[in-house]
Design a protein around this motif. Structure first.
Motif, PDB file in Angstrom:
ATOM      1  N   VAL A   6      41.260   3.211  47.184  1.00  0.00           N
ATOM      2  CA  VAL A   6      41.468   1.611  47.088  1.00  0.00           C
ATOM      3  C   VAL A   6      40.529   0.787  47.782  1.00  0.00           C
ATOM      4  O   VAL A   6      39.964   0.099  47.432  1.00  0.00           O
ATOM      5  N   LEU A 116      46.627  -7.170  43.445  1.00  0.00           N
ATOM      6  CA  LEU A 116      45.982  -7.264  44.721  1.00  0.00           C
ATOM      7  C   LEU A 116      45.855  -8.807  44.955  1.00  0.00           C
ATOM      8  O   LEU A 116      45.655  -9.500  43.900  1.00  0.00           O
ATOM      9  N   VAL A 143      47.264  -5.269  48.897  1.00  0.00           N
ATOM     10  CA  VAL A 143      47.412  -4.511  47.596  1.00  0.00           C
ATOM     11  C   VAL A 143      48.736  -3.821  47.301  1.00  0.00           C
ATOM     12  O   VAL A 143      49.157  -3.514  48.119  1.00  0.00           O
TER      13      VAL A 143
END
Length: 149
Positions: A6, A116, A143
């Motif tokens: 991520v 997000l 997120v």
């Protein structure tokens, strides 16, 4: 969610900004680097809220990112930083990062997360990183994703 993936995807999205003419390209890393090539964006601290939905269906990450701009000319550096922190425009980090949300109904960050958002900018000030002074700011990115992956 896989935190390292991520973080890397957020940095890759940030790297797509188009900076003002005469400014070098934005370098971006999904980790806190030992030294930076300015202007530089990196993901820093991560706070994780587990189990936001039953059955590990949702975790929430709060990623504190930083953007640092060289201070060769303090006014010019702040003009570049202001462009990066703007809510819209070709240099907007908010616009670039949120473009990685995908189309409605599609997962964000190429399938790494549900969604997000760039939540806020804070800490607009001088930063010291690896013994060098930069003008910079923190960008908070939130997120949301599956806690089972």
């Amino acid at each position: 969610m896989q935190i390292a993936a991520v973080r890397a995807a957020v940095a890759a999205a940030a790297a797509t900004v188009v900076l003002p003419t005469g400014t070098g390209p934005l370098t971006a890393t999904g980790y806190t680097p030992d030294s930076v090539t300015e202007p530089h964006f990196f993901t820093g601290e991560v706070n994780v809220d587990f189990d936001r939905a039953m059955g590990r269906a949702l975790d929430e990450l709060e990623i504190t990112c930083r953007v640092l701009v060289g201070r060769g000319d303090d006014r010019a550096a702040q003009v570049v930083l202001d462009a990066l922190l703007s809510g819209a425009g070709p240099a907007s980090l908010k616009t670039a990062i949120e473009a990685a949300r995908g189309a409605p109904g599609e997962p964000a960050l190429g399938g790494l997360a549900h969604d997000l958002r760039v939540e806020r900018v804070q800490g607009y000030r001088w930063y010291e990183h690896a013994g060098v002074q930069y003008v910079g700011a923190e960008i908070i990115v939130r997120v949301f994703g599956d806690g089972r992956t």
